[in-house]
Design a protein around this motif. Structure first.
Motif, PDB file in Angstrom:
ATOM      1  N   LEU A 126       0.812  -1.214   0.000  1.00 29.54           N
ATOM      2  CA  LEU A 126       0.000   0.000   0.000  1.00 29.54           C
ATOM      3  C   LEU A 126       0.850   1.272   0.000  1.00 29.54           C
ATOM      4  N   GLY A 160     -10.105  -6.688  -1.991  1.00 34.57           N
ATOM      5  CA  GLY A 160     -11.458  -7.171  -2.266  1.00 34.57           C
ATOM      6  C   GLY A 160     -11.471  -8.297  -3.280  1.00 34.57           C
ATOM      7  N   SER A 163      -7.765 -13.317  -3.152  1.00 34.19           N
ATOM      8  CA  SER A 163      -6.688 -13.442  -2.147  1.00 34.19           C
ATOM      9  C   SER A 163      -7.154 -12.899  -0.810  1.00 34.19           C
ATOM     10  N   HIS A 182     -12.092  -2.710   2.202  1.00 37.46           N
ATOM     11  CA  HIS A 182     -12.082  -2.653   0.740  1.00 37.46           C
ATOM     12  C   HIS A 182     -12.400  -1.235   0.271  1.00 37.46           C
ATOM     13  N   ARG A 183     -11.716  -0.832  -0.778  1.00 37.91           N
ATOM     14  CA  ARG A 183     -11.852   0.562  -1.216  1.00 37.91           C
ATOM     15  C   ARG A 183     -13.131   0.850  -1.993  1.00 37.91           C
ATOM     16  N   MET A 193     -16.334 -17.407  -3.033  1.00 39.46           N
ATOM     17  CA  MET A 193     -15.489 -16.880  -1.948  1.00 39.46           C
ATOM     18  C   MET A 193     -16.255 -15.814  -1.170  1.00 39.46           C
ATOM     19  N   ALA A 244      -3.472  -7.823   1.010  1.00 40.03           N
ATOM     20  CA  ALA A 244      -3.778  -8.862   0.008  1.00 40.03           C
ATOM     21  C   ALA A 244      -4.340  -8.190  -1.231  1.00 40.03           C
ATOM     22  N   GLY A 246      -2.832  -8.260  -4.220  1.00 39.73           N
ATOM     23  CA  GLY A 246      -2.291  -8.883  -5.429  1.00 39.73           C
ATOM     24  C   GLY A 246      -0.777  -9.030  -5.417  1.00 39.73           C
TER      25      GLY A 246
HETATM   26  P1  NAP Z   1      -6.913  -9.137  -7.558  1.00 38.49           P
HETATM   27  O1  NAP Z   1      -7.994 -10.029  -8.053  1.00 38.49           O
HETATM   28  O2  NAP Z   1      -6.209  -8.249  -8.507  1.00 38.49           O
HETATM   29  O3  NAP Z   1      -7.591  -8.241  -6.407  1.00 38.49           O
HETATM   30  C1  NAP Z   1      -6.863  -7.226  -5.798  1.00 38.49           C
HETATM   31  C2  NAP Z   1      -7.816  -6.499  -4.857  1.00 38.49           C
HETATM   32  O4  NAP Z   1      -7.056  -5.526  -4.140  1.00 38.49           O
HETATM   33  C3  NAP Z   1      -8.943  -5.765  -5.577  1.00 38.49           C
HETATM   34  O5  NAP Z   1     -10.146  -5.872  -4.850  1.00 38.49           O
HETATM   35  C4  NAP Z   1      -8.444  -4.327  -5.598  1.00 38.49           C
HETATM   36  O6  NAP Z   1      -9.477  -3.377  -5.501  1.00 38.49           O
HETATM   37  C5  NAP Z   1      -7.621  -4.250  -4.331  1.00 38.49           C
HETATM   38  N1  NAP Z   1      -6.548  -3.280  -4.467  1.00 38.49           N
HETATM   39  C6  NAP Z   1      -5.594  -3.218  -5.427  1.00 38.49           C
HETATM   40  N2  NAP Z   1      -4.758  -2.198  -5.190  1.00 38.49           N
HETATM   41  C7  NAP Z   1      -5.200  -1.593  -4.068  1.00 38.49           C
HETATM   42  C8  NAP Z   1      -4.750  -0.493  -3.306  1.00 38.49           C
HETATM   43  N3  NAP Z   1      -3.670   0.203  -3.657  1.00 38.49           N
HETATM   44  N4  NAP Z   1      -5.441  -0.159  -2.207  1.00 38.49           N
HETATM   45  C9  NAP Z   1      -6.541  -0.867  -1.811  1.00 38.49           C
HETATM   46  N5  NAP Z   1      -6.999  -1.925  -2.483  1.00 38.49           N
HETATM   47  C10 NAP Z   1      -6.343  -2.289  -3.599  1.00 38.49           C
HETATM   48  O7  NAP Z   1      -5.748  -9.933  -6.805  1.00 38.49           O
HETATM   49  P2  NAP Z   1      -5.838 -11.293  -5.966  1.00 38.49           P
HETATM   50  O8  NAP Z   1      -6.975 -11.286  -5.044  1.00 38.49           O
HETATM   51  O9  NAP Z   1      -4.465 -11.500  -5.410  1.00 38.49           O
HETATM   52  O10 NAP Z   1      -6.091 -12.386  -7.075  1.00 38.49           O
HETATM   53  C11 NAP Z   1      -5.196 -12.526  -8.178  1.00 38.49           C
HETATM   54  C12 NAP Z   1      -5.670 -13.682  -9.059  1.00 38.49           C
HETATM   55  O11 NAP Z   1      -5.511 -14.912  -8.353  1.00 38.49           O
HETATM   56  C13 NAP Z   1      -7.146 -13.583  -9.406  1.00 38.49           C
HETATM   57  O12 NAP Z   1      -7.328 -14.070 -10.686  1.00 38.49           O
HETATM   58  C14 NAP Z   1      -7.810 -14.480  -8.403  1.00 38.49           C
HETATM   59  O13 NAP Z   1      -9.038 -15.000  -8.853  1.00 38.49           O
HETATM   60  C15 NAP Z   1      -6.753 -15.574  -8.236  1.00 38.49           C
HETATM   61  N6  NAP Z   1      -6.866 -16.186  -6.909  1.00 38.49           N
HETATM   62  C16 NAP Z   1      -7.660 -17.294  -6.795  1.00 38.49           C
HETATM   63  C17 NAP Z   1      -7.824 -17.887  -5.559  1.00 38.49           C
HETATM   64  C18 NAP Z   1      -8.670 -19.091  -5.445  1.00 38.49           C
HETATM   65  O14 NAP Z   1      -9.419 -19.367  -6.370  1.00 38.49           O
HETATM   66  N7  NAP Z   1      -8.610 -19.829  -4.364  1.00 38.49           N
HETATM   67  C19 NAP Z   1      -7.186 -17.382  -4.431  1.00 38.49           C
HETATM   68  C20 NAP Z   1      -6.387 -16.238  -4.560  1.00 38.49           C
HETATM   69  C21 NAP Z   1      -6.253 -15.649  -5.819  1.00 38.49           C
HETATM   70  P3  NAP Z   1     -10.513  -3.149  -6.715  1.00 38.49           P
HETATM   71  O15 NAP Z   1     -11.437  -4.316  -6.664  1.00 38.49           O
HETATM   72  O16 NAP Z   1     -11.161  -1.854  -6.360  1.00 38.49           O
HETATM   73  O17 NAP Z   1      -9.681  -3.090  -7.952  1.00 38.49           O
END
Ligand code: NAP
Length: 329
Positions: A126, A160, A163, A182-183, A193, A244, A246
């Motif tokens: 962050l 959000g 992860s 979450h923002r 999930m 979390a 990304g």
């Molecule tokens: P992601 O889907 O890119 O989500 C990142 C989240 O963080 C989003 O909600 C985003 O908000 C928020 N965010 C990003 N930058 C931010 C900031 N500077 N300040 C505040 N909030 C911020 O990343 P992820 O959750 O790590 O997932 C990555 C990929 O892995 C996805 O395809 C996911 O489906 C997959 N994954 C799958 C599983 C599973 O199936 N078990 C588990 C983990 C991950 P916004 O929504 O407003 O953009």
């Protein structure tokens, strides 16, 4: 100009994957050279992401746990014991279009008959004023690694996506309460999930809210928040903050040369560590966004060294001839 170095194996990156590859390659007499990164850089510091953690309790073989930096120091010393060489520098450019492969550290050119890419991934952060100071002291990017330390405490998770909800759900095994911050008002995470998290009585959501700082002298005692709709500022007392939002793989160096998925992770073939370029192998988090554990990274590092050794043997490329390593850097 002096002749470029030619090594049987150059390993780029020195986390669990790269150092395990180095141990195996060194024991196979391949005289690996590990380009371990630079201490000044947060994305590719020597030792990788474990240098940013405190105690590691789930690495097999350490009954009482081990500090992340100590574990990496042990990996490195073990690789050095078998003759691996190290350069505490960053590779700045590669050319994998012909063999031997060409790699550069600024203006210095290195040549390699095979390359193992283990540059890892980094968690997005962050960039809060006190976030890096309290990293490992309440601020974490890995619930599987650190959740256990928050037994009975209240903690917050930012994000959000899948992860964030996976981490939050996992953390309810330990924590008394988990607040997901979450923002926006809508989650990005998959429906399943979301349903799981909404059903969990230990999880609360704070919508339209961003974290503006982490509080605490030696460990986290709370976080500062701002509601982005009405601008209201507040504080939340928590013992931990899990970020979390990304991950991104460290693959910029390989764009246009190695096949990657849309999200930048390197593609390896089948159950191997082979990339699309014959003689270039990839292991660890740079090609794995599913497991992302030290032990799985180490396992794939072992695979990469074996794949490289077999490939060098099969193609007759291995010469076991090492040129001088510049030790004056
Ligand atoms: P992601 O889907 O890119 O989500 C990142 C989240 O963080 C989003 O909600 C985003 O908000 C928020 N965010 C990003 N930058 C931010 C900031 N500077 N300040 C505040 N909030 C911020 O990343 P992820 O959750 O790590 O997932 C990555 C990929 O892995 C996805 O395809 C996911 O489906 C997959 N994954 C799958 C599983 C599973 O199936 N078990 C588990 C983990 C991950 P916004 O929504 O407003 O953009």
């Amino acid at each position: 100009m002096s002749k470029p170095l030619v090594r049987d194996v150059i390993i780029i990156g020195s986390g669990p994957a790269g150092l395990t590859a180095a141990i195996y390659a060194a024991r196979a007499n391949l005289d690996p050279l590990v380009i371990e990164g630079e201490p000044s850089s947060s994305s590719d510091q020597p030792g990788g992401q474990l240098m940013l953690t405190t105690e590691v309790e789930n690495y097999p073989g350490f009954i009482e746990g081990v500090m992340g930096p100590e574990l990496m120091a042990n990996f490195r010393a073990q690789a050095a014991r078998f003759g691996a060489d190290f350069l505490t520098r960053k590779i700045t450019k590669v050319d994998f279009s012909e063999r031997p492969f060409r790699l550069w550290i600024e203006d210095t050119e290195l040549h390699a008959r095979s390359v193992i890419v283990s540059t890892g991934a980094r968690s997005l952060m962050l960039d809060l004023p006190n976030e890096s100071r309290l990293m490992g002291y309440g601020v974490s990017t890995c619930a599987t690694c650190d959740g256990f330390f928050f037994r009975g405490r209240e903690i917050a998770v930012v994000g959000g996506g899948d992860s964030a909800l996976e981490e939050a759900t996992f953390l309810t095994k330990f924590a008394q309460k988990v607040t997901v911050i979450h923002r926006r008002k809508e989650l990005r995470a998959s429906k399943i999930m979301q349903d799981r998290a909404f059903r969990n009585p230990k999880i609360e959501f704070l919508w339209d809210t961003v974290v503006t700082d982490v509080l605490g002298d030696t460990t986290v005692s709370g976080i500062k928040l701002r509601n982005i709709v009405n601008g209201e500022e507040s504080e939340l007392a928590v013992a931990g903050l899990f970020v979390a939002i990304g991950h991104v793989p460290n693959t910029d160096l390989f764009k246009g040369q190695l096949d990657m998925e849309d999200n930048g992770y390197l593609i390896t073939q089948g159950k191997s560590t082979r990339t699309n370029v014959e003689g270039v192998f990839a292991c660890g988090d740079v090609q794995d966004h599913t497991y992302r554990q030290a032990i799985t990274a180490a396992g794939s590092g072992c695979m990469a060294a074996i794949d490289a050794e077999r490939w060098l043997e099969a193609t007759g490329e291995a010469e076991h001839e090492i040129m001088e390593t510049p030790r004056n850097w």
